[in-house]
Design a protein around this motif. Structure first.
Motif, PDB file in Angstrom:
ATOM      1  N   ALA A 181       0.841  -1.201   0.000  1.00  0.00           N
ATOM      2  CA  ALA A 181       0.000   0.000   0.000  1.00  0.00           C
ATOM      3  C   ALA A 181       0.870   1.242   0.000  1.00  0.00           C
ATOM      4  O   ALA A 181       1.820   1.342   0.776  1.00  0.00           O
ATOM      5  CB  ALA A 181      -0.896   0.013   1.236  1.00  0.00           C
ATOM      6  N   GLU A 182       0.538   2.173  -0.874  1.00  0.00           N
ATOM      7  CA  GLU A 182       1.225   3.467  -0.896  1.00  0.00           C
ATOM      8  C   GLU A 182       0.195   4.553  -0.638  1.00  0.00           C
ATOM      9  O   GLU A 182      -0.786   4.678  -1.365  1.00  0.00           O
ATOM     10  CB  GLU A 182       1.918   3.712  -2.227  1.00  0.00           C
ATOM     11  N   ALA A 183       0.434   5.328   0.426  1.00  0.00           N
ATOM     12  CA  ALA A 183      -0.478   6.403   0.815  1.00  0.00           C
ATOM     13  C   ALA A 183       0.184   7.753   0.588  1.00  0.00           C
ATOM     14  O   ALA A 183       1.328   7.968   1.009  1.00  0.00           O
ATOM     15  CB  ALA A 183      -0.855   6.259   2.285  1.00  0.00           C
ATOM     16  N   VAL A 184      -0.545   8.641  -0.088  1.00  0.00           N
ATOM     17  CA  VAL A 184      -0.091  10.017  -0.315  1.00  0.00           C
ATOM     18  C   VAL A 184      -1.291  10.947  -0.171  1.00  0.00           C
ATOM     19  O   VAL A 184      -2.409  10.568  -0.489  1.00  0.00           O
ATOM     20  CB  VAL A 184       0.555  10.200  -1.723  1.00  0.00           C
ATOM     21  N   PRO A 185      -1.051  12.160   0.320  1.00  0.00           N
ATOM     22  CA  PRO A 185      -2.173  13.098   0.425  1.00  0.00           C
ATOM     23  C   PRO A 185      -2.617  13.556  -0.959  1.00  0.00           C
ATOM     24  O   PRO A 185      -1.797  13.706  -1.857  1.00  0.00           O
ATOM     25  CB  PRO A 185      -1.617  14.255   1.244  1.00  0.00           C
ATOM     26  N   GLU A 186      -3.935  13.754  -1.105  1.00  0.00           N
ATOM     27  CA  GLU A 186      -4.444  14.313  -2.365  1.00  0.00           C
ATOM     28  C   GLU A 186      -4.242  15.818  -2.409  1.00  0.00           C
ATOM     29  O   GLU A 186      -4.201  16.402  -3.467  1.00  0.00           O
ATOM     30  CB  GLU A 186      -5.942  14.008  -2.516  1.00  0.00           C
ATOM     31  N   ALA A 187      -4.150  16.421  -1.240  1.00  0.00           N
ATOM     32  CA  ALA A 187      -3.957  17.867  -1.144  1.00  0.00           C
ATOM     33  C   ALA A 187      -2.847  18.118  -0.139  1.00  0.00           C
ATOM     34  O   ALA A 187      -2.552  17.271   0.696  1.00  0.00           O
ATOM     35  CB  ALA A 187      -5.253  18.540  -0.689  1.00  0.00           C
ATOM     36  N   GLU A 188      -2.251  19.273  -0.215  1.00  0.00           N
ATOM     37  CA  GLU A 188      -1.184  19.617   0.712  1.00  0.00           C
ATOM     38  C   GLU A 188      -1.753  19.865   2.103  1.00  0.00           C
ATOM     39  O   GLU A 188      -2.778  20.528   2.256  1.00  0.00           O
ATOM     40  CB  GLU A 188      -0.477  20.890   0.226  1.00  0.00           C
ATOM     41  N   ALA A 189      -1.104  19.304   3.126  1.00  0.00           N
ATOM     42  CA  ALA A 189      -1.522  19.571   4.500  1.00  0.00           C
ATOM     43  C   ALA A 189      -1.309  21.046   4.780  1.00  0.00           C
ATOM     44  O   ALA A 189      -0.322  21.625   4.352  1.00  0.00           O
ATOM     45  CB  ALA A 189      -0.718  18.714   5.471  1.00  0.00           C
ATOM     46  N   ARG A 190      -2.253  21.651   5.481  1.00  0.00           N
ATOM     47  CA  ARG A 190      -2.124  23.085   5.737  1.00  0.00           C
ATOM     48  C   ARG A 190      -2.429  23.390   7.197  1.00  0.00           C
ATOM     49  O   ARG A 190      -3.198  22.694   7.831  1.00  0.00           O
ATOM     50  CB  ARG A 190      -3.064  23.857   4.831  1.00  0.00           C
ATOM     51  N   MET A 191      -1.821  24.419   7.693  1.00  0.00           N
ATOM     52  CA  MET A 191      -2.065  24.856   9.066  1.00  0.00           C
ATOM     53  C   MET A 191      -3.435  25.510   9.114  1.00  0.00           C
ATOM     54  O   MET A 191      -3.831  26.198   8.180  1.00  0.00           O
ATOM     55  CB  MET A 191      -1.005  25.869   9.500  1.00  0.00           C
ATOM     56  N   ALA A 192      -4.142  25.305  10.215  1.00  0.00           N
ATOM     57  CA  ALA A 192      -5.440  25.945  10.415  1.00  0.00           C
ATOM     58  C   ALA A 192      -5.736  25.983  11.905  1.00  0.00           C
ATOM     59  O   ALA A 192      -5.328  25.100  12.640  1.00  0.00           O
ATOM     60  CB  ALA A 192      -6.530  25.188   9.674  1.00  0.00           C
ATOM     61  N   ASP A 193      -6.426  27.009  12.316  1.00  0.00           N
ATOM     62  CA  ASP A 193      -6.814  27.107  13.724  1.00  0.00           C
ATOM     63  C   ASP A 193      -8.006  26.207  14.016  1.00  0.00           C
ATOM     64  O   ASP A 193      -8.251  25.843  15.159  1.00  0.00           O
ATOM     65  CB  ASP A 193      -7.148  28.554  14.087  1.00  0.00           C
ATOM     66  N   THR A 194      -8.760  25.906  12.989  1.00  0.00           N
ATOM     67  CA  THR A 194      -9.907  25.015  13.138  1.00  0.00           C
ATOM     68  C   THR A 194      -9.633  23.761  12.328  1.00  0.00           C
ATOM     69  O   THR A 194      -8.609  23.644  11.685  1.00  0.00           O
ATOM     70  CB  THR A 194     -11.188  25.701  12.618  1.00  0.00           C
ATOM     71  N   TYR A 224      -9.866  20.777   9.419  1.00  0.00           N
ATOM     72  CA  TYR A 224      -9.970  20.740   7.970  1.00  0.00           C
ATOM     73  C   TYR A 224      -9.847  19.300   7.480  1.00  0.00           C
ATOM     74  O   TYR A 224      -9.335  18.428   8.179  1.00  0.00           O
ATOM     75  CB  TYR A 224      -8.926  21.636   7.294  1.00  0.00           C
ATOM     76  N   ASP A 225     -10.354  19.075   6.276  1.00  0.00           N
ATOM     77  CA  ASP A 225     -10.270  17.759   5.654  1.00  0.00           C
ATOM     78  C   ASP A 225      -8.915  17.570   4.987  1.00  0.00           C
ATOM     79  O   ASP A 225      -8.384  18.494   4.381  1.00  0.00           O
ATOM     80  CB  ASP A 225     -11.357  17.600   4.579  1.00  0.00           C
ATOM     81  N   LEU A 226      -8.395  16.351   5.107  1.00  0.00           N
ATOM     82  CA  LEU A 226      -7.179  15.969   4.393  1.00  0.00           C
ATOM     83  C   LEU A 226      -7.466  14.642   3.698  1.00  0.00           C
ATOM     84  O   LEU A 226      -7.422  13.589   4.331  1.00  0.00           O
ATOM     85  CB  LEU A 226      -5.986  15.831   5.331  1.00  0.00           C
ATOM     86  N   PRO A 227      -7.806  14.678   2.417  1.00  0.00           N
ATOM     87  CA  PRO A 227      -8.050  13.421   1.699  1.00  0.00           C
ATOM     88  C   PRO A 227      -6.726  12.731   1.368  1.00  0.00           C
ATOM     89  O   PRO A 227      -5.769  13.370   0.952  1.00  0.00           O
ATOM     90  CB  PRO A 227      -8.773  13.868   0.428  1.00  0.00           C
ATOM     91  N   VAL A 228      -6.701  11.411   1.592  1.00  0.00           N
ATOM     92  CA  VAL A 228      -5.505  10.616   1.336  1.00  0.00           C
ATOM     93  C   VAL A 228      -5.844   9.541   0.317  1.00  0.00           C
ATOM     94  O   VAL A 228      -6.864   8.862   0.427  1.00  0.00           O
ATOM     95  CB  VAL A 228      -4.986   9.957   2.637  1.00  0.00           C
ATOM     96  N   ARG A 229      -4.988   9.415  -0.676  1.00  0.00           N
ATOM     97  CA  ARG A 229      -5.156   8.392  -1.715  1.00  0.00           C
ATOM     98  C   ARG A 229      -4.233   7.224  -1.380  1.00  0.00           C
ATOM     99  O   ARG A 229      -3.049   7.410  -1.109  1.00  0.00           O
ATOM    100  CB  ARG A 229      -4.804   8.967  -3.082  1.00  0.00           C
ATOM    101  N   VAL A 230      -4.805   6.014  -1.381  1.00  0.00           N
ATOM    102  CA  VAL A 230      -4.023   4.811  -1.116  1.00  0.00           C
ATOM    103  C   VAL A 230      -4.245   3.840  -2.271  1.00  0.00           C
ATOM    104  O   VAL A 230      -5.381   3.552  -2.642  1.00  0.00           O
ATOM    105  CB  VAL A 230      -4.430   4.121   0.207  1.00  0.00           C
TER     106      VAL A 230
END
Length: 152
Positions: free
Chosen positions: A107-120, A122-128
């Motif tokens: 299995a290879e997992a990579v984020p679909e979007a760049e992780a970002r800093m947030a005070d609240t 947020y969604d982080l979709p990961v493609r595997v």
């Protein structure tokens, strides 16, 4: 920026001991006896051997074992990628089974979007993508992680 603790442990302990530690922390993952092949920010590659414990009635790797491997790879990748002070939890998973899963699975997992800093949160979709020894995809998953600041 300091290196995430999970990366320090992976580099210090090596793949075998690191996998045992992950399974100690989250015992359900021990059902697949995972191995870690690559761990770096934005990418995790983990594998499992095809053995009786993960085999279904058809003689192939069970679908839930594949999902377990996908979630493990996504979660460890998130730990290695997110900035200090952030935590994650899986919110959902969609999967597509593409062919029979026979033999070692990778299995290879990579984020679909760049992780970002947030005070609240947020969604982080990961493609595997899970492939067999021949490199052919047997399953694709999209895991929705919910990322929030850690509580003080």
């Amino acid at each position: 920026m300091t290196e995430p603790a999970v990366l320090r442990l992976y580099r210090k302990w090596g793949p075998w001991l690191f996998a045992r530690a992950i399974c100690f922390k989250a015992p359900y993952f021990s059902t697949i006896r995972p191995r870690f092949d690559v761990l770096e920010p934005g990418r995790c590659v983990a594998s499992l051997r095809h053995r009786r414990r993960v085999t279904n009635h058809l003689g192939t790797v069970h679908a839930i074992a594949l999902c377990n491997l996908a979630e493990l790879a996504a979660g460890v990748m998130a730990e290695a990628t997110l900035p200090a002070g952030m935590r994650w939890i899986p919110k959902g998973m969609t999967v597509a089974y593409l062919k029979k899963a026979v033999g070692e699975m990778r299995a290879e997992a990579v984020p679909e979007a760049e992780a970002r800093m947030a005070d609240t949160g947020y969604d982080l979709p990961v493609r595997v993508e899970i492939t067999d020894r021949a490199g052919e995809a047997v399953m694709r998953a999209r895991i929705a992680l919910w990322v929030t600041p850690k509580r003080s």
